[in-house]
Design a protein around this motif. Structure first.
Motif, PDB file in Angstrom:
ATOM      1  N   VAL A  14       0.842  -1.204   0.000  1.00 11.32           N
ATOM      2  CA  VAL A  14       0.000   0.000   0.000  1.00 11.32           C
ATOM      3  C   VAL A  14       0.876   1.252   0.000  1.00 11.32           C
ATOM      4  O   VAL A  14       0.601   2.214  -0.736  1.00 11.32           O
ATOM      5  N   ALA A  15       1.930   1.241   0.799  1.00 20.35           N
ATOM      6  CA  ALA A  15       2.835   2.396   0.852  1.00 20.35           C
ATOM      7  C   ALA A  15       3.532   2.626  -0.486  1.00 20.35           C
ATOM      8  O   ALA A  15       3.623   3.763  -0.968  1.00 20.35           O
ATOM      9  N   VAL A  16       4.009   1.559  -1.107  1.00 25.39           N
ATOM     10  CA  VAL A  16       4.684   1.680  -2.406  1.00 25.39           C
ATOM     11  C   VAL A  16       3.707   2.170  -3.465  1.00 25.39           C
ATOM     12  O   VAL A  16       4.028   3.059  -4.267  1.00 25.39           O
ATOM     13  N   SER A  17       2.497   1.618  -3.473  1.00 25.56           N
ATOM     14  CA  SER A  17       1.490   2.035  -4.457  1.00 25.56           C
ATOM     15  C   SER A  17       1.137   3.510  -4.291  1.00 25.56           C
ATOM     16  O   SER A  17       1.042   4.248  -5.273  1.00 25.56           O
ATOM     17  N   GLY A  18       0.947   3.919  -3.046  1.00 20.76           N
ATOM     18  CA  GLY A  18       0.645   5.327  -2.793  1.00 20.76           C
ATOM     19  C   GLY A  18       1.786   6.238  -3.202  1.00 20.76           C
ATOM     20  O   GLY A  18       1.573   7.306  -3.803  1.00 20.76           O
ATOM     21  N   LEU A  37      -8.590  15.501 -13.545  1.00 21.26           N
ATOM     22  CA  LEU A  37      -7.911  14.478 -14.341  1.00 21.26           C
ATOM     23  C   LEU A  37      -6.702  13.923 -13.584  1.00 21.26           C
ATOM     24  O   LEU A  37      -6.419  12.719 -13.644  1.00 21.26           O
ATOM     25  N   LEU A  38      -6.023  14.789 -12.867  1.00 20.16           N
ATOM     26  CA  LEU A  38      -4.881  14.379 -12.058  1.00 20.16           C
ATOM     27  C   LEU A  38      -5.317  13.393 -10.973  1.00 20.16           C
ATOM     28  O   LEU A  38      -4.671  12.359 -10.762  1.00 20.16           O
ATOM     29  N   LEU A  39      -6.424  13.676 -10.311  1.00 20.60           N
ATOM     30  CA  LEU A  39      -6.949  12.794  -9.272  1.00 20.60           C
ATOM     31  C   LEU A  39      -7.353  11.444  -9.856  1.00 20.60           C
ATOM     32  O   LEU A  39      -7.024  10.392  -9.292  1.00 20.60           O
ATOM     33  N   ALA A  40      -8.034  11.469 -10.992  1.00 17.53           N
ATOM     34  CA  ALA A  40      -8.449  10.218 -11.628  1.00 17.53           C
ATOM     35  C   ALA A  40      -7.239   9.374 -12.021  1.00 17.53           C
ATOM     36  O   ALA A  40      -7.225   8.152 -11.825  1.00 17.53           O
ATOM     37  N   CYS A  41      -6.227  10.011 -12.547  1.00 18.13           N
ATOM     38  CA  CYS A  41      -5.024   9.299 -12.965  1.00 18.13           C
ATOM     39  C   CYS A  41      -4.293   8.712 -11.763  1.00 18.13           C
ATOM     40  O   CYS A  41      -3.878   7.544 -11.783  1.00 18.13           O
ATOM     41  N   SER A  44      -6.277   5.755 -10.273  1.00 17.12           N
ATOM     42  CA  SER A  44      -6.200   4.555 -11.110  1.00 17.12           C
ATOM     43  C   SER A  44      -4.813   3.926 -11.046  1.00 17.12           C
ATOM     44  O   SER A  44      -4.682   2.697 -11.038  1.00 17.12           O
ATOM     45  N   CYS A  45      -3.775   4.735 -10.980  1.00 18.26           N
ATOM     46  CA  CYS A  45      -2.415   4.190 -10.836  1.00 18.26           C
ATOM     47  C   CYS A  45      -2.256   3.482  -9.487  1.00 18.26           C
ATOM     48  O   CYS A  45      -1.681   2.394  -9.425  1.00 18.26           O
ATOM     49  N   ALA A  46      -2.770   4.080  -8.423  1.00 22.17           N
ATOM     50  CA  ALA A  46      -2.687   3.450  -7.105  1.00 22.17           C
ATOM     51  C   ALA A  46      -3.425   2.112  -7.095  1.00 22.17           C
ATOM     52  O   ALA A  46      -2.930   1.121  -6.546  1.00 22.17           O
ATOM     53  N   ALA A  47      -4.604   2.064  -7.719  1.00 17.31           N
ATOM     54  CA  ALA A  47      -5.375   0.820  -7.775  1.00 17.31           C
ATOM     55  C   ALA A  47      -4.632  -0.247  -8.585  1.00 17.31           C
ATOM     56  O   ALA A  47      -4.589  -1.417  -8.190  1.00 17.31           O
ATOM     57  N   THR A  48      -4.040   0.147  -9.687  1.00 17.93           N
ATOM     58  CA  THR A  48      -3.318  -0.807 -10.531  1.00 17.93           C
ATOM     59  C   THR A  48      -2.079  -1.344  -9.835  1.00 17.93           C
ATOM     60  O   THR A  48      -1.833  -2.561  -9.825  1.00 17.93           O
ATOM     61  N   PHE A  49      -1.285  -0.462  -9.242  1.00 22.63           N
ATOM     62  CA  PHE A  49      -0.085  -0.899  -8.538  1.00 22.63           C
ATOM     63  C   PHE A  49      -0.446  -1.797  -7.355  1.00 22.63           C
ATOM     64  O   PHE A  49       0.197  -2.824  -7.116  1.00 22.63           O
ATOM     65  N   SER A  50      -1.485  -1.424  -6.605  1.00 19.48           N
ATOM     66  CA  SER A  50      -1.910  -2.230  -5.462  1.00 19.48           C
ATOM     67  C   SER A  50      -2.357  -3.615  -5.913  1.00 19.48           C
ATOM     68  O   SER A  50      -1.994  -4.624  -5.303  1.00 19.48           O
ATOM     69  N   SER A  51      -3.142  -3.659  -6.967  1.00 19.36           N
ATOM     70  CA  SER A  51      -3.624  -4.940  -7.479  1.00 19.36           C
ATOM     71  C   SER A  51      -2.458  -5.843  -7.877  1.00 19.36           C
ATOM     72  O   SER A  51      -2.430  -7.035  -7.543  1.00 19.36           O
ATOM     73  N   LEU A  52      -1.505  -5.290  -8.580  1.00 24.51           N
ATOM     74  CA  LEU A  52      -0.331  -6.055  -8.997  1.00 24.51           C
ATOM     75  C   LEU A  52       0.449  -6.577  -7.792  1.00 24.51           C
ATOM     76  O   LEU A  52       0.789  -7.760  -7.719  1.00 24.51           O
ATOM     77  N   LEU A  53       0.713  -5.713  -6.836  1.00 25.62           N
ATOM     78  CA  LEU A  53       1.503  -6.119  -5.673  1.00 25.62           C
ATOM     79  C   LEU A  53       0.735  -7.116  -4.802  1.00 25.62           C
ATOM     80  O   LEU A  53       1.331  -8.055  -4.265  1.00 25.62           O
ATOM     81  N   PHE A  54      -0.586  -6.945  -4.665  1.00 20.99           N
ATOM     82  CA  PHE A  54      -1.377  -7.904  -3.883  1.00 20.99           C
ATOM     83  C   PHE A  54      -1.361  -9.274  -4.542  1.00 20.99           C
ATOM     84  O   PHE A  54      -1.308 -10.299  -3.875  1.00 20.99           O
ATOM     85  N   ARG A  55      -1.418  -9.310  -5.865  1.00 17.86           N
ATOM     86  CA  ARG A  55      -1.346 -10.598  -6.574  1.00 17.86           C
ATOM     87  C   ARG A  55       0.013 -11.264  -6.375  1.00 17.86           C
ATOM     88  O   ARG A  55       0.108 -12.474  -6.201  1.00 17.86           O
TER      89      ARG A  55
END
Length: 101
Positions: A14-18, A37-41, A44-55
């Protein structure tokens, strides 16, 4: 012990993704990207990185036992088990009655 290590890995993910999402956001803000747009980006990057690291963490902490018969695709995946449970499921996978070919 395993639970503590797992929680530590999840917290680190979570820390790395954030951190990565904030770094990307900081770089994009220098180009005058609108805040919405900055917030959306960043989210979405935090969600993607978290998903990858959780997997990845899930893959590292999972043990899979497969049937020993050639051609049988039976398998059991376990997480956070002790050695007795691990051994019991290994024997179950080796001796299960429903072989699928």
């Amino acid at each position: 012990m395993k639970i503590t290590r797992h929680r530590t890995l999840i917290t680190g993910a979570v820390a790395v993704s954030g951190s990565l999402a904030i770094a990307i956001g900081m770089r994009l803000s220098g180009y005058g990207v609108p805040v919405s747009l900055l917030l959306a980006c960043c989210l979405s990057c935090a969600a993607t990185f978290s998903s990858l690291l959780f997997r990845l963490i899930s893959t590292w902490s999972t043990t899979t036992h497969r049937c020993t018969q050639p051609g049988c695709d039976f398998q059991v995946s376990l997480t956070h088990t002790d050695s007795a449970d691990n051994r019991r499921w290994q024997e179950i996978a080796a001796r299960h009655p429903h072989h699928r070919y």
